[in-house]
Scaffold this motif. Structure first.
Motif, PDB file in Angstrom:
ATOM      1  N   MET A   1      -3.130 -12.891   2.875  1.00 42.91           N
ATOM      2  CA  MET A   1      -3.393 -13.522   1.621  1.00 42.91           C
ATOM      3  C   MET A   1      -4.116 -14.856   1.836  1.00 42.91           C
ATOM      4  SD  MET A   1      -0.829 -14.020  -1.471  1.00 42.91           S
ATOM      5  CE  MET A   1      -0.756 -15.589  -2.239  1.00 42.91           C
ATOM      6  N   GLY A  38      -2.971  -8.889  -1.217  1.00 40.51           N
ATOM      7  CA  GLY A  38      -1.858  -9.594  -0.576  1.00 40.51           C
ATOM      8  C   GLY A  38      -0.681  -9.774  -1.503  1.00 40.51           C
ATOM      9  N   VAL A  39      -0.936 -10.118  -2.747  1.00 42.80           N
ATOM     10  CA  VAL A  39       0.146 -10.294  -3.721  1.00 42.80           C
ATOM     11  C   VAL A  39       0.849  -8.974  -3.972  1.00 42.80           C
ATOM     12  CG1 VAL A  39       0.616 -10.815  -6.147  1.00 42.80           C
ATOM     13  CG2 VAL A  39      -0.845 -12.321  -4.822  1.00 42.80           C
ATOM     14  N   MET A  41       1.036  -6.298  -1.991  1.00 42.20           N
ATOM     15  CA  MET A  41       1.807  -5.873  -0.813  1.00 42.20           C
ATOM     16  C   MET A  41       3.063  -6.709  -0.638  1.00 42.20           C
ATOM     17  SD  MET A  41      -0.934  -4.644   2.052  1.00 42.20           S
ATOM     18  CE  MET A  41      -1.683  -6.222   2.286  1.00 42.20           C
ATOM     19  N   LYS A  42       2.980  -7.995  -0.944  1.00 41.88           N
ATOM     20  CA  LYS A  42       4.159  -8.854  -0.818  1.00 41.88           C
ATOM     21  C   LYS A  42       5.230  -8.438  -1.803  1.00 41.88           C
ATOM     22  CE  LYS A  42       5.620 -13.603  -0.826  1.00 41.88           C
ATOM     23  NZ  LYS A  42       5.660 -14.388   0.356  1.00 41.88           N
ATOM     24  N   LEU A  43       4.858  -8.170  -3.044  1.00 42.01           N
ATOM     25  CA  LEU A  43       5.833  -7.758  -4.055  1.00 42.01           C
ATOM     26  C   LEU A  43       6.434  -6.390  -3.726  1.00 42.01           C
ATOM     27  CD1 LEU A  43       4.039  -8.911  -7.321  1.00 42.01           C
ATOM     28  CD2 LEU A  43       5.998  -9.974  -6.193  1.00 42.01           C
ATOM     29  N   GLY A  45       6.654  -4.928  -0.738  1.00 42.65           N
ATOM     30  CA  GLY A  45       7.488  -5.044   0.454  1.00 42.65           C
ATOM     31  C   GLY A  45       8.828  -5.678   0.149  1.00 42.65           C
ATOM     32  N   HIS A  46       8.824  -6.685  -0.709  1.00 45.32           N
ATOM     33  CA  HIS A  46      10.074  -7.358  -1.072  1.00 45.32           C
ATOM     34  C   HIS A  46      11.005  -6.407  -1.811  1.00 45.32           C
ATOM     35  CE1 HIS A  46      12.848 -10.495  -2.120  1.00 45.32           C
ATOM     36  NE2 HIS A  46      12.708 -10.232  -3.405  1.00 45.32           N
ATOM     37  N   SER A  47      10.473  -5.642  -2.755  1.00 47.01           N
ATOM     38  CA  SER A  47      11.326  -4.726  -3.516  1.00 47.01           C
ATOM     39  C   SER A  47      11.838  -3.593  -2.630  1.00 47.01           C
ATOM     40  CB  SER A  47      10.579  -4.171  -4.727  1.00 47.01           C
ATOM     41  OG  SER A  47       9.500  -3.359  -4.331  1.00 47.01           O
TER      42      SER A  47
END
Length: 83
Positions: A1, A38-39, A41-43, A45-47
């Motif tokens: 990101m 990036g945003v 994938m981050k969300l 991955g977190h869930s």
């Protein structure tokens, strides 16, 4: 990101009359796509990590019976756990 945002911030966006562009729109496009991906994938991955932790916490602990192994190879002695 961070790479996407650095490309976004380095794009030359405005020009005065008669001034030639010193670059292209490519860094801007790459920056926007990189930041958006990036945003997402981050969300995601977190869930997924949160779901995996909840599944592990709620699972029957008898299903996770670890088996321990000690092994030796040319790199040395190691310890392995399977469950």
């Amino acid at each position: 990101m961070a790479g996407g945002l650095s490309n976004l911030s380095s794009a030359n966006k405005t020009y005065s009359y008669g001034e030639e562009s010193k670059g292209s729109q490519v860094p801007l496009i790459i920056g926007l796509v990189g930041a958006g991906a990036g945003v997402v994938m981050k969300l995601m991955g977190h869930s997924q990590m949160k779901n995996a932790i909840e599944t592990y916490k709620n699972a029957d602990s008898r299903k996770f019976i670890p088996t321990y192994y000690v092994f030796n190879n040319k790199n040395g002695v190691g310890f392995m756990m399977k469950f």
